[in-house]
Design a protein around this motif. Sequence first.
Motif, PDB file in Angstrom:
ATOM      1  N   CYS A  53      54.513 -43.462 -64.941  1.00  0.00           N
ATOM      2  CA  CYS A  53      55.157 -43.997 -63.747  1.00  0.00           C
ATOM      3  C   CYS A  53      56.451 -44.710 -64.114  1.00  0.00           C
ATOM      4  N   LEU A  54      56.414 -45.508 -65.163  1.00  0.00           N
ATOM      5  CA  LEU A  54      57.620 -46.231 -65.591  1.00  0.00           C
ATOM      6  C   LEU A  54      58.727 -45.266 -66.016  1.00  0.00           C
ATOM      7  N   ILE A  55      58.367 -44.201 -66.698  1.00  0.00           N
ATOM      8  CA  ILE A  55      59.377 -43.220 -67.115  1.00  0.00           C
ATOM      9  C   ILE A  55      60.077 -42.633 -65.891  1.00  0.00           C
ATOM     10  N   VAL A  56      59.310 -42.323 -64.853  1.00  0.00           N
ATOM     11  CA  VAL A  56      59.889 -41.747 -63.640  1.00  0.00           C
ATOM     12  C   VAL A  56      60.713 -42.786 -62.890  1.00  0.00           C
ATOM     13  N   VAL A  57      60.137 -43.946 -62.645  1.00  0.00           N
ATOM     14  CA  VAL A  57      60.803 -44.967 -61.842  1.00  0.00           C
ATOM     15  C   VAL A  57      62.072 -45.485 -62.532  1.00  0.00           C
ATOM     16  N   LEU A  58      62.057 -45.541 -63.841  1.00  0.00           N
ATOM     17  CA  LEU A  58      63.221 -46.056 -64.564  1.00  0.00           C
ATOM     18  C   LEU A  58      64.215 -44.960 -64.959  1.00  0.00           C
ATOM     19  N   SER A  59      63.982 -43.732 -64.491  1.00  0.00           N
ATOM     20  CA  SER A  59      64.946 -42.658 -64.712  1.00  0.00           C
ATOM     21  C   SER A  59      66.192 -42.942 -63.881  1.00  0.00           C
ATOM     22  N   SER A  60      67.279 -42.336 -64.239  1.00  0.00           N
ATOM     23  CA  SER A  60      68.505 -42.485 -63.454  1.00  0.00           C
ATOM     24  C   SER A  60      68.241 -42.011 -62.035  1.00  0.00           C
ATOM     25  N   ALA A  61      68.772 -42.742 -61.081  1.00  0.00           N
ATOM     26  CA  ALA A  61      68.591 -42.377 -59.680  1.00  0.00           C
ATOM     27  C   ALA A  61      69.044 -40.936 -59.469  1.00  0.00           C
ATOM     28  N   GLY A  62      68.169 -40.155 -58.845  1.00  0.00           N
ATOM     29  CA  GLY A  62      68.487 -38.756 -58.588  1.00  0.00           C
ATOM     30  C   GLY A  62      67.911 -37.799 -59.614  1.00  0.00           C
ATOM     31  N   GLU A  64      64.815 -38.240 -61.001  1.00  0.00           N
ATOM     32  CA  GLU A  64      63.367 -38.440 -61.077  1.00  0.00           C
ATOM     33  C   GLU A  64      62.595 -37.123 -61.010  1.00  0.00           C
ATOM     34  N   LEU A  65      63.011 -36.224 -60.135  1.00  0.00           N
ATOM     35  CA  LEU A  65      62.273 -34.975 -59.980  1.00  0.00           C
ATOM     36  C   LEU A  65      62.359 -34.122 -61.242  1.00  0.00           C
ATOM     37  N   ALA A  66      63.544 -33.999 -61.812  1.00  0.00           N
ATOM     38  CA  ALA A  66      63.703 -33.200 -63.031  1.00  0.00           C
ATOM     39  C   ALA A  66      62.874 -33.775 -64.173  1.00  0.00           C
ATOM     40  N   VAL A  67      62.913 -35.084 -64.358  1.00  0.00           N
ATOM     41  CA  VAL A  67      62.133 -35.741 -65.412  1.00  0.00           C
ATOM     42  C   VAL A  67      60.649 -35.526 -65.165  1.00  0.00           C
ATOM     43  N   SER A  68      60.232 -35.620 -63.911  1.00  0.00           N
ATOM     44  CA  SER A  68      58.820 -35.476 -63.566  1.00  0.00           C
ATOM     45  C   SER A  68      58.305 -34.070 -63.839  1.00  0.00           C
ATOM     46  N   VAL A  69      59.076 -33.079 -63.460  1.00  0.00           N
ATOM     47  CA  VAL A  69      58.669 -31.690 -63.690  1.00  0.00           C
ATOM     48  C   VAL A  69      58.557 -31.426 -65.191  1.00  0.00           C
ATOM     49  N   ASN A 113      64.205 -25.972 -72.462  1.00  0.00           N
ATOM     50  CA  ASN A 113      64.794 -27.301 -72.364  1.00  0.00           C
ATOM     51  C   ASN A 113      64.179 -28.263 -73.382  1.00  0.00           C
ATOM     52  N   ARG A 114      65.009 -29.075 -73.977  1.00  0.00           N
ATOM     53  CA  ARG A 114      64.575 -30.046 -74.984  1.00  0.00           C
ATOM     54  C   ARG A 114      63.532 -31.019 -74.441  1.00  0.00           C
ATOM     55  N   GLY A 115      63.616 -31.341 -73.153  1.00  0.00           N
ATOM     56  CA  GLY A 115      62.648 -32.256 -72.547  1.00  0.00           C
ATOM     57  C   GLY A 115      61.230 -31.723 -72.642  1.00  0.00           C
ATOM     58  N   SER A 148      49.825 -37.121 -64.706  1.00  0.00           N
ATOM     59  CA  SER A 148      50.154 -36.590 -63.386  1.00  0.00           C
ATOM     60  C   SER A 148      50.046 -37.665 -62.307  1.00  0.00           C
ATOM     61  N   LEU A 149      49.029 -38.510 -62.415  1.00  0.00           N
ATOM     62  CA  LEU A 149      48.875 -39.617 -61.474  1.00  0.00           C
ATOM     63  C   LEU A 149      50.086 -40.549 -61.538  1.00  0.00           C
ATOM     64  N   GLY A 150      50.471 -40.921 -62.744  1.00  0.00           N
ATOM     65  CA  GLY A 150      51.633 -41.798 -62.910  1.00  0.00           C
ATOM     66  C   GLY A 150      52.908 -41.165 -62.376  1.00  0.00           C
ATOM     67  N   ILE A 151      53.081 -39.870 -62.630  1.00  0.00           N
ATOM     68  CA  ILE A 151      54.253 -39.154 -62.119  1.00  0.00           C
ATOM     69  C   ILE A 151      54.233 -39.153 -60.589  1.00  0.00           C
ATOM     70  N   GLY A 152      53.057 -38.905 -60.021  1.00  0.00           N
ATOM     71  CA  GLY A 152      52.942 -38.895 -58.566  1.00  0.00           C
ATOM     72  C   GLY A 152      53.320 -40.234 -57.950  1.00  0.00           C
ATOM     73  N   VAL A 153      52.834 -41.314 -58.523  1.00  0.00           N
ATOM     74  CA  VAL A 153      53.168 -42.649 -58.011  1.00  0.00           C
ATOM     75  C   VAL A 153      54.663 -42.914 -58.203  1.00  0.00           C
ATOM     76  N   GLY A 154      55.191 -42.516 -59.350  1.00  0.00           N
ATOM     77  CA  GLY A 154      56.626 -42.709 -59.596  1.00  0.00           C
ATOM     78  C   GLY A 154      57.484 -41.939 -58.604  1.00  0.00           C
ATOM     79  N   LEU A 155      57.119 -40.675 -58.338  1.00  0.00           N
ATOM     80  CA  LEU A 155      57.876 -39.872 -57.365  1.00  0.00           C
ATOM     81  C   LEU A 155      57.743 -40.432 -55.953  1.00  0.00           C
ATOM     82  N   ALA A 156      56.534 -40.848 -55.594  1.00  0.00           N
ATOM     83  CA  ALA A 156      56.339 -41.445 -54.268  1.00  0.00           C
ATOM     84  C   ALA A 156      57.209 -42.693 -54.116  1.00  0.00           C
ATOM     85  N   THR A 157      57.286 -43.481 -55.171  1.00  0.00           N
ATOM     86  CA  THR A 157      58.128 -44.676 -55.135  1.00  0.00           C
ATOM     87  C   THR A 157      59.594 -44.286 -54.971  1.00  0.00           C
TER      88      THR A 157
END
Length: 170
Positions: A53-62, A64-69, A113-115, A148-157
């Motif tokens: 969740c922190l990785i998603v929420v603290l990603s650069s604005a915009g 989040e979806l790419a990082v989450s996928v 992709n390197r990610g 996946s749960l953390g990603i979901g909460v991060g994306l919802a946020t």
Amino acid sequence: MKPRSFRLAELLLDPKSSPPALEVVRTTAAAVGSLLLAELLRLPNPYWATISCLIVVLSSAGSELAVSVQRCIGTGIGAALAAAVDHYLGSGPLSFGVTVLAFGMVCCAGRVNRGAFRYVSIAAAIVILVPHAGSAGLVAFHRFIEVSLGIGVGLATAIVWPAPRAPQAA
């Protein structure tokens, strides 16, 4: 020319890039929410939901979806691959090395992709190297669910309470 020395304060203190208080509250709410949800679901390692969740929420604005996928797919592939390798080779440096090398070469050949490589390697390290009582397959499954749960909460946020965009340089 003499190299410039850095003081610790110069590396840590920067009023231009410090997070606004509202962003700190947003991040805290999402992180604690993901932790409580993972605990409510009785997941064995709820801190992975929080870290994701922190990785998603603290990603650069915009982004989040790419990082989450990338994180979700990489974690799924890495956990499954690591469980299979662990089943045949056991846990330890050899099986971990085989997993990272094999997928890394697939990434090179397929121009992946390197990610994805990053997240596969992280998942493999956790499934293969972290001691666990159950089977590697069960550990891999739990890891994927927790992430996946953390990603979901991060994306919802990110959707419900978007991060403020950084001001554009003129």
